[in-house]
Design an enzyme around this catalytic site. Structure first.
Site: not given
Ligand code: NAD
Length: 507
Positions: A185, A237-239, A242, A259, A394
């Site tokens: 996804k 994605g974001s903490t 996560g 991650e 962040e």
């Molecule tokens: P996000 O957490 O908003 O979204 C990430 C993904 O999760 C998207 O596909 C989103 O649609 C999905 N998502 C959102 N809510 C969800 C839920 N309730 N249940 C399941 N899936 C859901 O993150 P973003 O804004 O897309 O990306 C930026 C973040 O990602 C930053 O915090 C960045 O630090 C982090 N990031 C981490 C790494 C790593 O390897 N540690 C790498 C890249 C980005």
């Protein structure tokens, strides 16, 4: 005459075929550099999630993929790497027009790393210890014992918008190498390159082995995480999200890799070579407009070098050219969206309110030819203290916090004073000092005189609230396997069995 170009529509990719959303609904994808509508994409629901998971389940359970000789799967991984190289231009284009990453970075780094990762993991797969034999022990009795590593089953990959294609690859390559099937996804800002990548991969794997369902995280993402036929969730994605995913996965005790975010500390020591440390530190923070999880957003500078370092950073930053990511002369592209731009500008305002000194950038920019894009100047704050909001949260934008220190112990203490622990760095001419500092930094990767140097054969992941588990390298293969212990008794007589006397002692 104006030529009307039709905006393409991208369906889901399920069981080797393009499949429209069951709801028939789509969502829009915009180019963050120009504001243009570039695609309409299937808006998934639970029904689509169920179809994709069942396709992945059937492809796993019927066994062709998981039972294939690992050497044959490794050959397929190589075939995928060649396909990626052959489609490099199209993939880079789709990635650039949706994520805002520059074609210069995507072509010279991301694509090469994706090719390298598939090839590296293919090589590891050939030598992978799928079966290990243990020595015959005296206790609890002579027996042949094996440790088998088996695929986990149906894996779900949920990916962010910043490096959509690379991060999808970090999950797809190890999952496929170990014989799993996968449903991806992608983030709704950036599904295009992942869909294309999936189409390319599906040409060389059986139907159902790789699938994509697009749509909002709260619907599609949560349905995937909770689906009873899914065995593993790999999330980047974001903490905050996560944390939510970890909670949802607990319902079915799913194997979970996370991650997450970062606020990475970067320490310049007094003996650093500033000719490298200054451009290196800016590369660490301003690449992709600061929208990289491992960005070095907190720069610790010793008193003695403070003014010189700040002057050098400002001079170099003002040379960076903002522009359309498709233009190969562009150094820095846009941020992903209007919403993200506003979030970053609000953090910049908070930094000023908290008493940090803005010495560079800080404003939105109108780039000629990209007037509807979302651009922010590379921004530097000095006189930042480590407890300020801009130093703790962040921002995910082009904002560098410069923090002064007197003694190295103080710098290390501040570096570790964060909820995150993804990356860290140190600049020095003294390698022993560098190792001493590196040992004390709480981070999944420490770069010495460098930044962003991820490798296909080295693990990447976070300490503390930056995540759980590792991607890439041998560690990522382990993360996509189950461990099974198989015991075969070598004792033919009943009364010589250790357990016989334990239960039937009176007989
Ligand atoms: P996000 O957490 O908003 O979204 C990430 C993904 O999760 C998207 O596909 C989103 O649609 C999905 N998502 C959102 N809510 C969800 C839920 N309730 N249940 C399941 N899936 C859901 O993150 P973003 O804004 O897309 O990306 C930026 C973040 O990602 C930053 O915090 C960045 O630090 C982090 N990031 C981490 C790494 C790593 O390897 N540690 C790498 C890249 C980005």
């Amino acid at each position: 005459m104006t030529v009307k170009v039709e905006v393409p529509t991208f369906p889901h990719f399920i069981n080797g075929k393009w499949e429209p959303a069951s709801s028939k609904e789509t969502f829009d994808v915009f180019n963050p550099a120009t504001g243009e509508l570039v695609a309409k994409v299937a808006k998934g629901t639970e029904v689509d999630v169920d179809r994709a998971v069942k396709a992945a389940r059937a492809a796993f359970d019927q066994g062709e993929w998981k039972n294939m000789n690992p050497k044959d799967r490794a050959k397929i991984l190589y075939a995928i790497s060649y396909q990626i190289a052959d489609h490099a231009e199209e993939l880079a284009y789709l990635e650039a027009i949706s994520s805002g990453g520059t074609v210069r970075r995507i072509g010279n780094s991301d694509i090469l790393q994706m090719v390298d990762l598939f090839q590296t993991l293919a090589n590891f797969t050939v030598d992978y210890p799928f079966s290990e034999t243990l020595p015959v022990p005296p206790f609890p009795g002579p027996a042949h014992n094996f440790i088998w590593r088996e695929p986990i089953g149906v894996c779900v990959a949920i990916t962010p918008w910043n490096l959509p294609m690379s991060i999808a690859t970090w999950k797809i390559a190890p999952a496929l190498a170990m014989g799993n099937t996968i449903v991806i996804k992608p983030a709704s800002y950036t599904p295009l390159s992942t869909l294309k990548l999936t189409e390319i991969i599906s040409a060389v794997v059986p139907p159902g082995v790789i699938n994509v369902v697009t749509g909002p995280g709260a619907d599609v993402g949560e349905a995937l995480v909770q689906h009873r036929l899914v065995d593993k969730v790999a999330f980047t994605g974001s903490t905050d999200v996560g944390r939510r995913i970890m909670g949802l996965a607990a319902g079915t005790i799913k194997n979970t890799t996370l991650e997450l975010g970062g606020k990475s500390p970067n320490i310049i020591l007094e003996d650093a070579d500033l000719n490298i440390a200054l451009p290196g530190s800016l590369f660490g923070v301003f690449l992709h407009s600061g929208q990289l999880c491992e960005s070095g957003t907190r720069l610790f500078v010793p008193d003695k070098l403070y003014d010189q370092v700040v002057a050098g950073l400002v001079a170099l930053s003002s040379k960076l050219k903002l522009g359309n990511p498709l233009d190969p002369t562009t150094d820095v592209g846009p941020v992903i969206s209007k919403k993200q731009k506003e979030t970053i500008l609000a953090y910049i305002e908070a930094g000023k309110q908290e008493g940090a000194t803005l010495v560079c950038g800080g404003k939105e920019v109108k780039v000629p030819g990209c007037e509807d894009g979302h651009f922010i100047e590379p921004t530097i704050f000095t006189n930042v203290t480590n407890n300020m909001k801009i130093a703790q949260e962040e921002i995910f934008g082009p904002v560098l916090c410069v923090i002064r220190y007197a003694e190295i112990e103080e710098a290390i203490q501040m570096a570790n004073d964060t909820i995150y622990g993804l990356a860290a760095g140190v600049w020095t001419r003294d390698v022993n000092k560098a190792y001493e500092v590196a040992r004390q930094l709480q981070a999944g990767v420490v770069w010495i005189n460098d930044w962003h140097m991820l490798r296909s054969d080295a693990p990447f992941g976070g300490y503390k609230q930056s995540g759980i588990g590792r991607e890439m390298g041998q560690h990522s293969l382990d993360a996509y396997t189950q461990v099974k212990h198989v015991h075969t008794s070598m004792t033919p007589e009943l009364d010589r069995r250790n357990w016989y006397g334990i239960l039937f002692g009176q007989n």
